[in-house]
Design a protein around this motif. Structure first.
Motif, PDB file in Angstrom:
ATOM      1  N   PRO A  11      10.991  20.922  81.987  1.00  0.00           N
ATOM      2  CA  PRO A  11      11.376  19.787  82.824  1.00  0.00           C
ATOM      3  C   PRO A  11      12.464  20.156  83.831  1.00  0.00           C
ATOM      4  CG  PRO A  11      12.399  19.602  80.675  1.00  0.00           C
ATOM      5  CD  PRO A  11      11.501  20.815  80.620  1.00  0.00           C
ATOM      6  N   ASP A  12      12.544  19.358  84.890  1.00  0.00           N
ATOM      7  CA  ASP A  12      13.631  19.496  85.856  1.00  0.00           C
ATOM      8  C   ASP A  12      14.900  18.842  85.330  1.00  0.00           C
ATOM      9  OD1 ASP A  12      12.231  20.801  88.146  1.00  0.00           O
ATOM     10  OD2 ASP A  12      10.969  19.037  87.916  1.00  0.00           O
ATOM     11  N   LEU A  13      14.735  17.887  84.424  1.00  0.00           N
ATOM     12  CA  LEU A  13      15.853  17.302  83.700  1.00  0.00           C
ATOM     13  C   LEU A  13      15.326  16.777  82.379  1.00  0.00           C
ATOM     14  CD1 LEU A  13      16.405  13.819  83.839  1.00  0.00           C
ATOM     15  CD2 LEU A  13      16.043  14.481  86.182  1.00  0.00           C
ATOM     16  N   LEU A  14      16.195  16.773  81.377  1.00  0.00           N
ATOM     17  CA  LEU A  14      15.817  16.337  80.040  1.00  0.00           C
ATOM     18  C   LEU A  14      16.653  15.131  79.646  1.00  0.00           C
ATOM     19  CD1 LEU A  14      14.118  17.055  77.449  1.00  0.00           C
ATOM     20  CD2 LEU A  14      16.184  18.184  76.625  1.00  0.00           C
ATOM     21  N   VAL A  15      15.985  14.027  79.330  1.00  0.00           N
ATOM     22  CA  VAL A  15      16.665  12.829  78.871  1.00  0.00           C
ATOM     23  C   VAL A  15      16.842  12.952  77.358  1.00  0.00           C
ATOM     24  CG1 VAL A  15      16.574  10.313  78.700  1.00  0.00           C
ATOM     25  CG2 VAL A  15      15.669  11.469  80.747  1.00  0.00           C
TER      26      VAL A  15
END
Length: 184
Positions: free
Chosen positions: A76-80
């Motif tokens: 991912p480009d960001l991980l929540v």
């Protein structure tokens, strides 16, 4: 422009049934690209004694989450993440870890408007939800906060940023239920 990928991770634990983790990677509209889950992990009595209060944190981050994120084909480009305990993994992975939640605050004026609470926390108004979105990052990713607010505001136009986290939890509960049922 490369397709943006958002990851959502969670670990469910039950001292009797065991622990299971899952990660969902979606596209910019929330459609799943990849989902992975771990096998059920049941720590033994000796492990419980040796790890004590740190057992759950160890299982969550060092064991389950690290395996899930390492095995992803679509990083991912960001991980929540659901809580700050996952931040320790930012040393291993090269994408920002972000906590997202609804802020119990009055709405800001318009979509994309942001108010910085600290260098690692901000409120961001997303059109799809009434109250602002609370964004938290670890210190390592604090310098990237401006870019994260812009990215999240953009993604907030095409998807509900909080809903995929609930899907991960629901999927893990289903898997855990099936595993418990099969073991009887």
């Amino acid at each position: 422009m490369a397709e943006v990928k958002i990851g959502y991770i969670d670990i469910l634990g039950d001292p009797r049934a065991g622990y299971i983790g899952g990660v969902l990677v979606t596209d910019r509209v929330g459609v799943p690209i990849e989902f992975r889950h771990t096998e059920l992990v049941n720590p033994g009595r000796v492990q419980k004694v040796l790890y004590g209060k740190s057992l759950e944190r160890f299982l969550k981050c060092e064991s389950l989450a690290k395996c899930l994120l390492t095995d992803l084909d679509n990083k991912p480009d960001l991980l929540v993440v659901p809580d700050a305990e996952y931040y320790q993994l930012t040393r291993t992975f090269n994408f920002p870890f972000v906590q997202l939640s609804k802020a119990a605050k009055e709405p800001l004026q318009k979509h994309g408007e942001a108010v910085d609470v600290s260098e690692s926390e901000a409120l961001l108004q997303i059109a799809s939800i009434r109250e602002p979105l609370r964004i938290k990052v670890d210190r390592k990713n604090a310098p990237a906060m401006a870019g994260l607010k812009t990215l999240l505001a953009d993604l907030g136009r095409t998807m509900d940023l909080l809903e995929p986290a609930a899907r991960v939890q629901a999927a893990l509960k289903e898997i855990l239920t099936d595993l418990v049922r099969e073991s009887k």
